[in-house]
Design a protein around this motif. Structure first.
Motif, PDB file in Angstrom:
ATOM      1  N   PRO A   1       0.643  -1.255   0.112  1.00  0.00           N
ATOM      2  CA  PRO A   1       0.026  -0.044   0.044  1.00  0.00           C
ATOM      3  C   PRO A   1       0.941   1.281  -0.027  1.00  0.00           C
ATOM      4  CG  PRO A   1      -0.901  -1.612   1.426  1.00  0.00           C
ATOM      5  CD  PRO A   1       0.379  -2.227   1.331  1.00  0.00           C
ATOM      6  N   GLU A   2       1.817   1.190   0.735  1.00  0.00           N
ATOM      7  CA  GLU A   2       2.555   2.642   1.015  1.00  0.00           C
ATOM      8  C   GLU A   2       3.534   2.938  -0.445  1.00  0.00           C
ATOM      9  OE1 GLU A   2       3.659   0.012   2.626  1.00  0.00           O
ATOM     10  OE2 GLU A   2       5.739  -0.138   1.971  1.00  0.00           O
TER      11      GLU A   2
ATOM     12  N   VAL B   1       2.650   2.076  -3.429  1.00  0.00           N
ATOM     13  CA  VAL B   1       1.495   2.527  -4.580  1.00  0.00           C
ATOM     14  C   VAL B   1       1.141   3.940  -4.091  1.00  0.00           C
ATOM     15  CG1 VAL B   1      -0.845   2.201  -5.356  1.00  0.00           C
ATOM     16  CG2 VAL B   1       0.402   0.297  -4.758  1.00  0.00           C
ATOM     17  N   MET B   2       0.852   4.288  -3.028  1.00  0.00           N
ATOM     18  CA  MET B   2       0.818   5.727  -2.554  1.00  0.00           C
ATOM     19  C   MET B   2       1.905   6.600  -2.750  1.00  0.00           C
ATOM     20  SD  MET B   2      -0.560   7.024   1.035  1.00  0.00           S
ATOM     21  CE  MET B   2      -1.917   7.671   1.399  1.00  0.00           C
ATOM     22  N   GLN B   3       3.165   6.298  -2.369  1.00  0.00           N
ATOM     23  CA  GLN B   3       4.385   6.872  -2.895  1.00  0.00           C
ATOM     24  C   GLN B   3       4.598   7.062  -4.183  1.00  0.00           C
ATOM     25  OE1 GLN B   3       7.558   5.128  -0.750  1.00  0.00           O
ATOM     26  NE2 GLN B   3       6.823   5.418   1.139  1.00  0.00           N
TER      27      GLN B   3
ATOM     28  N   GLY C   1      -7.278  -1.434  -6.966  1.00  0.00           N
ATOM     29  CA  GLY C   1      -7.912  -0.808  -6.103  1.00  0.00           C
ATOM     30  C   GLY C   1      -7.203   0.110  -5.236  1.00  0.00           C
ATOM     31  N   GLN C   2      -6.078  -0.261  -4.690  1.00  0.00           N
ATOM     32  CA  GLN C   2      -5.329   0.713  -3.927  1.00  0.00           C
ATOM     33  C   GLN C   2      -4.983   1.820  -4.723  1.00  0.00           C
ATOM     34  OE1 GLN C   2      -2.506  -1.881  -1.297  1.00  0.00           O
ATOM     35  NE2 GLN C   2      -2.405  -2.683  -3.053  1.00  0.00           N
TER      36      GLN C   2
ATOM     37  N   ARG D   1      -7.445   4.725  -5.310  1.00  0.00           N
ATOM     38  CA  ARG D   1      -7.493   5.598  -4.255  1.00  0.00           C
ATOM     39  C   ARG D   1      -6.300   6.641  -4.337  1.00  0.00           C
ATOM     40  NH1 ARG D   1     -11.389   5.162  -1.477  1.00  0.00           N
ATOM     41  NH2 ARG D   1     -12.223   3.224  -0.648  1.00  0.00           N
ATOM     42  N   ALA D   2      -5.086   5.916  -4.505  1.00  0.00           N
ATOM     43  CA  ALA D   2      -3.871   6.742  -4.464  1.00  0.00           C
ATOM     44  C   ALA D   2      -3.848   7.741  -5.546  1.00  0.00           C
ATOM     45  CB  ALA D   2      -2.581   5.653  -4.601  1.00  0.00           C
TER      46      ALA D   2
ATOM     47  N   ASP E   1       2.052  10.096  -5.355  1.00  0.00           N
ATOM     48  CA  ASP E   1       2.995  11.232  -4.861  1.00  0.00           C
ATOM     49  C   ASP E   1       4.199  11.555  -5.376  1.00  0.00           C
ATOM     50  OD1 ASP E   1       0.860  11.623  -3.153  1.00  0.00           O
ATOM     51  OD2 ASP E   1       1.827  10.620  -1.502  1.00  0.00           O
TER      52      ASP E   1
ATOM     53  N   LYS F   1      -6.302  10.884  -5.982  1.00  0.00           N
ATOM     54  CA  LYS F   1      -6.270  12.287  -5.212  1.00  0.00           C
ATOM     55  C   LYS F   1      -5.979  13.164  -6.103  1.00  0.00           C
ATOM     56  CE  LYS F   1      -3.090  10.612  -2.578  1.00  0.00           C
ATOM     57  NZ  LYS F   1      -2.131  10.296  -1.514  1.00  0.00           N
ATOM     58  N   TYR F   2      -5.257  12.976  -7.079  1.00  0.00           N
ATOM     59  CA  TYR F   2      -5.070  13.943  -8.310  1.00  0.00           C
ATOM     60  C   TYR F   2      -6.009  13.866  -9.530  1.00  0.00           C
ATOM     61  CZ  TYR F   2      -0.648  13.555  -5.516  1.00  0.00           C
ATOM     62  OH  TYR F   2       0.220  13.550  -4.753  1.00  0.00           O
TER      63      TYR F   2
END
Lengths: 321, 406
Positions: B80-81, B83-85, B107-108, B111-112, B88, B115-116
């Motif tokens: 998860p982190e 994918v999020m990184q 799916g992750q 969400r990630a 960003d 945000k954009y």
């Protein structure tokens, strides 16, 4: 190392980290990395306590991290428990799981403890993905994708509010590190070291191996579970992909880089490992190979990690003066 | 601290943060794909299509007069982190104008990257990703899936398996799938489809990635003698080891590998021994003989560049990049994300096989211009034998009854 020196090193490291948002606060990506560094720093420190100080070859730290994350996620999503309470409950549940895993390990020698604890790690993924996990609310192979952020006094700490969330994470990391610092410099810490160095001798002095080994499992599992739960609420989603070997190996590298049994080396190791790993990102598929080679060189040159090297240097300096 | 130590610290910090503020006269395009770890193979296949498209656009003068610059990010194993990184890093720090991924987090990633507003193309093939999108279609309007979900792909597989010009000796099937969301989605759908058709699913096995010892499962299969064995493991080695162990004492069963037939390692490793195995590729361009001249030119160019036939994902990601570039050209501004996303949604893209269009959930459902292509290994190579929808035999292809059945 004296507790004052440990505290001073921790203070310097966390102090530097605390002022970084002044320079990079508007770069989300780097703030994200700093938050993740703080989280890994606590997990690596907990692993260091159980392996480096207590001498128990536990390979279950990532499993405890994931147990904490999923427990809190399930409480928050399936039972609508407020995040802060869910995190505390997750910590307690993980501590209980730690004790359960620790019980059979009391009778086992080093490599067998590693096997049992890594077995927990290996069984966790099919458990969470399977029918039992789904029934518990793990989301099966999809994971949990809707974990609410931590809300305090109406303010939501999530990746959308990166700087306040960073400072909350820093506060959590400092708190956990202080707890570890206090424990390893207390009678408990001395007992851990005594049991590690010579269990028979320690027992003959009246130190209960049963009590202290379970205690170290409970303490490190609790802190790891709390941080795992925090991770879930911060990221907002969980999947069993955390149980792939990637994270496990990275955490181990942090320990080796920092120096096993050289707290707060694990904290330094976390920051160094993540920073080097990110700096190597342009190498693409060669990153893992380069990182592996760097770790091998580091282990050969600095067998006690960065902290061991620094302690040796400062000791040599003190002797020469 | 000594002077050289200070210097080292300054250089390190400089390296870490220096790239953030670089001015660019190019248009950066983000490419988060697995470059290390278990998913590297599929990551490479997706990248081939993306690179081919970007190189073509650059060779033709770039986009809106600017060259495109690929910025890669290693998605590793999609924790998860990570994918999020990735989101960003690419959208927040590198300010990319679009993001082109393959498997991206099931799916992750929604969400990630949701945000954009940056257009984000993924090949999750996952109902979970669509479910996240449905929670807030407005917020996730920048998310474009390049392939249909596992459920629909499984239905397509079933339709073609039932349409094969072959008389099954019995109505017993065995289904083996991975324990991830893709495998379970496909396995469940196939099981339901078989049962609905009056078949008996004599064995359903969910296995983890890395299963390479098939003795116990094959013993059961040899007792059952199913007419059909479907394996849904989107990774090469498990399919290869299964088939190698199966063929030592085969049962008279059609072997269907689903998506697992498409990694190049499968046909390259098994060669003509694999002749007869069937499988599918979503959002595909049938080959090696394409349906039209434009498609054939693309296949020839791909084969010329990479020295092998098309693996899964390459044509899909190529088409995704071209669809985005076309939208940008029409909007006239690569950074007017809302307008680009709106254009993509409303107009789709005229691809090699006709007009492709995303549906209400921003999913490129299987359609005539981006069909699910069903293959059979013949002469050691993947040959398109069916396309779906509509379910029809592909051109003058022929289905060959596997030699182990004869």
């Amino acid at each position: 190392m004296s507790w004052q020196r440990m505290a001073a090193i921790m203070g310097v490291v966390y102090g530097i980290v605390a002022i970084l948002p002044l320079f990079v606060g508007d770069i989300r990506f780097i703030m994200q990395i700093l938050i993740i560094c703080l989280i890994w720093a606590v997990v690596a420190s907990c692993w260091d306590v159980i392996m480096g100080f207590a001498g128990i070859f536990s390979f279950g730290q990532v499993a405890f991290f994931v147990i904490g994350a999923y427990t809190s996620g399930i409480f928050a999503v399936s039972w609508q428990v407020p995040a802060v309470l869910a995190i505390l409950m997750a910590g307690l549940f993980t501590a209980g799981m730690g004790v359960l895993v620790g019980l059979p390990c009391l009778k086992l020698a080093g490599p067998y403890v590693a096997l049992v604890t890594f077995g927990v790690h290996m069984t966790l993924m099919p458990l969470l993905r399977g029918d039992i996990g789904i029934a518990l609310g793990s989301g099966g192979s999809v994971g949990i994708l809707t974990i609410p952020p931590i809300t305090l006094f109406g303010y939501a700490f999530s990746s959308a509010n990166i700087i306040p969330t960073f400072y909350l994470t820093l506060a959590l990391a400092v708190t956990c590190s202080v707890v570890i610092l206090v424990v390893i410099n207390s009678y408990w810490g001395t007992a851990f070291l005594a049991l590690k160095d010579s269990e028979e001798f320690a027992v003959s002095l009246g130190i209960s191996a049963f009590k202290y080994k379970l205690m170290v499992f409970a303490l490190t599992s609790f802190l790891t579970g709390v941080v795992g739960a925090y991770y879930g609420h911060y990221i907002g989603m969980l999947s069993t992909r955390m149980l792939e070997l990637d994270l496990f190996v990275t955490l181990m590298v942090m320990l080796v880089v920092g120096g096993i049994g050289k707290f707060p080396g694990a904290i330094l190791g976390a920051f160094i490992t993540v920073t080097v790993n990110e700096l190597l990102a342009p190498l693409g598929s060669y990153r893992a190979v380069t990182m592996g080679a760097l770790v091998v060189i580091l282990v050969l040159l600095l067998p006690n990690g960065v902290m061991g090297f620094w302690l040796r240097r400062s000791k040599a300096g003190a002797t020469s003066t | 601290m000594k002077r050289d130590q200070w210097l080292a610290v300054i250089v390190t910090i400089g390296l870490m943060f220096g790239s953030a503020g670089m001015a660019a006269d190019t248009i950066p395009v983000g490419v988060p794909l697995a470059m290390t770890g278990a998913y590297t193979g599929s990551g490479d296949d997706y990248f081939k299509g993306i690179k081919m498209a970007i190189d073509e656009l650059n060779a033709a003068g770039g986009l809106l007069g600017k060259q495109l610059e690929i910025i890669r990010y290693d998605s590793k194993e999609f924790a998860p982190e990570v994918v999020m990184q990735g989101a960003d890093y690419l959208c927040g720090q590198k300010k990319v104008a679009s993001v082109h991924a393959g498997w991206a987090g099931w799916g992750q990633d929604v969400r990630a990257y949701g945000k954009y507003e940056v257009p984000f193309f993924a090949d999750d093939g996952s109902q979970a990703a669509v479910d996240v999108y449905k929670e807030n279609p407005e917020q996730y309007s920048n998310i474009f899936q390049l392939t249909d979900v596992g459920i629909e792909q499984a239905k397509s597989m079933f339709r073609v398996l039932m349409a094969l010009p072959y008389e099954y000796p019995n109505k017993k099937a065995v289904i083996i799938n991975t324990d991830d969301s893709w495998g379970v989605e496909v396995g469940d759908t196939l099981e339901a489809s078989f049962k609905e058709k009056g078949w008996q699913v004599a064995k359903r096995e969910t296995v983890p990635y890395g299963t390479n010892e098939w003795g116990a499962i094959l013993t059961r299969i040899r007792r059952i003698k199913p007419a059909l064995i479907h394996i849904e493991i989107p990774s090469a080695q498990e399919n290869i080891t299964f088939f190698r162990q199966f063929i030592k004492k085969p049962t008279p069963s059609i072997i269907s590998l689903g998506w697992g037939i498409t990694p190049r390692e499968v046909v390259e490793n098994l060669g003509t021994a694999a002749d007869g195995i069937v499988g599918e590729m979503p959002t595909g361009l049938p080959g090696p003989k394409a349906p039209n001249a434009a498609g054939q030119a693309w296949i020839d160019k791909f084969v010329g560049l990479y020295k092998h036939q098309i693996p899964a994902g390459s044509w899909a990601t190529y088409t995704g990049v071209m669809a985005w570039a076309n939208a940008v050209k029409n909007v006239g501004d690569a950074y007017n994300f809302k307008a680009v996303n709106k254009y993509l949604k409303e107009n789709g893209y005229e691809g090699h096989q006709g007009l492709i269009k995303w549906d209400a959930d921003n999913v490129l459902r299987a359609q005539a211009a981006a069909p699910v292509v069903h293959y059979q290994v013949q002469g050691g190579e993947l040959m398109a034998i069916y396309t779906d929808p509509p379910t029809k035999a592909y051109q003058d292809s022929t289905f060959i009854v596997p030699r182990w059945i004869k």
